[in-house]
Design an enzyme around this catalytic site. Structure first.
Site, mmCIF file in Angstrom:
data_model
loop_
_atom_site.group_PDB
_atom_site.id
_atom_site.type_symbol
_atom_site.label_atom_id
_atom_site.label_comp_id
_atom_site.label_asym_id
_atom_site.label_seq_id
_atom_site.Cartn_x
_atom_site.Cartn_y
_atom_site.Cartn_z
ATOM 1 N N THR A 101 0.830 -1.207 0.000
ATOM 2 C CA THR A 101 0.000 0.000 0.000
ATOM 3 C C THR A 101 0.862 1.254 0.000
ATOM 4 O O THR A 101 0.638 2.190 -0.774
ATOM 5 C CB THR A 101 -0.905 0.019 1.246
ATOM 6 N N THR A 102 1.883 1.268 0.869
ATOM 7 C CA THR A 102 2.757 2.430 0.991
ATOM 8 C C THR A 102 3.555 2.654 -0.289
ATOM 9 O O THR A 102 3.964 3.782 -0.578
ATOM 10 C CB THR A 102 3.696 2.257 2.194
ATOM 11 N N TYR B 19 -13.404 -4.047 -2.478
ATOM 12 C CA TYR B 19 -14.520 -3.622 -3.334
ATOM 13 C C TYR B 19 -15.490 -4.760 -3.619
ATOM 14 O O TYR B 19 -16.596 -4.779 -3.097
ATOM 15 C CB TYR B 19 -14.048 -2.966 -4.631
ATOM 16 N N TYR C 147 -2.777 -10.190 4.713
ATOM 17 C CA TYR C 147 -2.842 -8.787 5.137
ATOM 18 C C TYR C 147 -4.279 -8.450 5.494
ATOM 19 O O TYR C 147 -5.153 -8.409 4.628
ATOM 20 C CB TYR C 147 -2.326 -7.894 4.002
ATOM 21 N N ARG D 96 -9.302 -0.417 4.850
ATOM 22 C CA ARG D 96 -9.100 -0.176 3.418
ATOM 23 C C ARG D 96 -9.934 -1.112 2.539
ATOM 24 O O ARG D 96 -10.299 -0.745 1.430
ATOM 25 C CB ARG D 96 -7.620 -0.330 3.050
ATOM 26 N N LYS E 271 -0.205 -9.965 8.562
ATOM 27 C CA LYS E 271 0.026 -8.556 8.880
ATOM 28 C C LYS E 271 -1.299 -8.007 9.378
ATOM 29 O O LYS E 271 -2.285 -7.942 8.632
ATOM 30 C CB LYS E 271 0.503 -7.769 7.659
ATOM 31 N N ILE F 144 5.498 -4.417 10.267
ATOM 32 C CA ILE F 144 5.730 -3.938 8.899
ATOM 33 C C ILE F 144 5.402 -2.456 8.941
ATOM 34 O O ILE F 144 4.251 -2.071 9.086
ATOM 35 C CB ILE F 144 4.897 -4.726 7.881
#
Length: 296
Positions: A48-49, A111, A137, A142, A165, A207
């Site tokens: 994501t980052t 989504y 994750y 999100r 994560k 992380i």
């Protein structure tokens, strides 16, 4: 017990951009070298980052290849290859394995989402297609969905699914996860403000986004926990809490890229739809950097 990918602090590394929005591989190489030199324990690329959601397939795979070659076996490279399209996640994951990634990071479908039964089918399909370890994750903020503890317990039976994560922010959930899954799966904090709380419950590390700014301190915080020195770890957690909070004052990675630019790293802009910080939030971030002696 499965083999652990890493312990300590991994960096969820940004993707530096040139002024025209293209990937700045020269700067990415510098960042990877800086992180390794300052005790970061693993590199997570194209998460994501790293703005993977706006990358072309070619960019995505080239960034993974670049990180693998630059790290050169000194620390594990974990490639973000998750998708809300199972077939696409399988394809990216197989390519990342071919390139030489040490492990994969797979986010829950977003989504379109799915059911818990669908999560088992989705992650199993990817795990069956590769021969390297996988970190699930869990970030419901999100994706709009969470991996339930019984689902993780079932997925942990797969030899390639080795870790989670955890970025729900729900410490009670993590306690239940560790209590029910034990050594069958490792847990990493996905939130810098919860490194010490989660590691006190048995998480193996973090992380991190904070590692961009303070790699050695983030590593030390995690290492203190691994050494059962939670008093010293808590001092670092509390000392840097204002900076951690301001690195998430707007959508990640907007603030961390801004912070890196303020520190003279010249990491460039984010890609749309991520945009520049508001002036008010930029000043809050700047104040935290000044407070900790990172800029004048």
């Amino acid at each position: 017990m499965k083999n652990t990918i890493f312990t300590g602090a991994a960096i969820a590394i940004i993707t530096p951009m040139n002024a025209d929005g293209s990937v700045n591989y020269g700067k990415l190489g510098e960042l990877i070298e800086y992180q390794i030199a300052n005790s970061t324990d693993a590199i997570v690329i194209c998460g994501t980052t790293g703005e993977a959601s706006t990358m072309s397939d070619e960019e995505h795979l080239e960034c993974i290849r670049f990180a693998v070659e630059k790290a050169a076996g000194r620390v594990p490279v974990i490639a973000g290859t998750g998708s809300n399209d199972t077939a696409y996640a399988v394809m990216l994951s197989k390519e990342a394995e071919k390139i030489g990634a040490d492990a994969l990071l797979l986010v829950t479908p977003y989504y379109n989402k799915t059911t818990q039964k669908g999560l088992i089918a989705h992650f199993t399909a990817v795990a069956d297609a590769v021969n390297i370890p996988i970190i699930l994750y869990n970030i419901p903020g999100r994706t709009g969905m969470s991996i339930e503890v019984p689902t993780i317990k079932e997925l942990a039976k797969h030899p390639n699914i080795v870790a989670v994560k955890e970025a729900s922010g729900n410490i009670s959930y993590v306690a239940k996860l560790i209590a029910e899954c034990g050594d069958s799966i490792d847990v990493y904090s996905g939130n810098d403000d919860q490194i010490v709380p989660l590691m006190s419950l048995g998480a193996k590390g973090v992380i991190s986004v904070l590692s961009h700014i303070l790699p050695k301190e983030t590593h030390d915080m995690a290492q203190f926990c691994l050494d059962n020195n939670f008093a010293e770890a808590a001092k670092l957690q509390i000392e840097y809490l204002d900076l951690i909070n301001n690195l998430f004052i707007e959508v990640n990675p907007i603030p961390v890229k801004e912070a890196m630019n303020m520190m003279g790293q010249e990491c460039g802009p984010c890609r749309l739809p991520l945009c520049e910080m508001t002036d008010a939030n930029r000043e809050k971030l700047r104040a935290s950097l000044v407070r900790h002696g990172l800029i004048k």
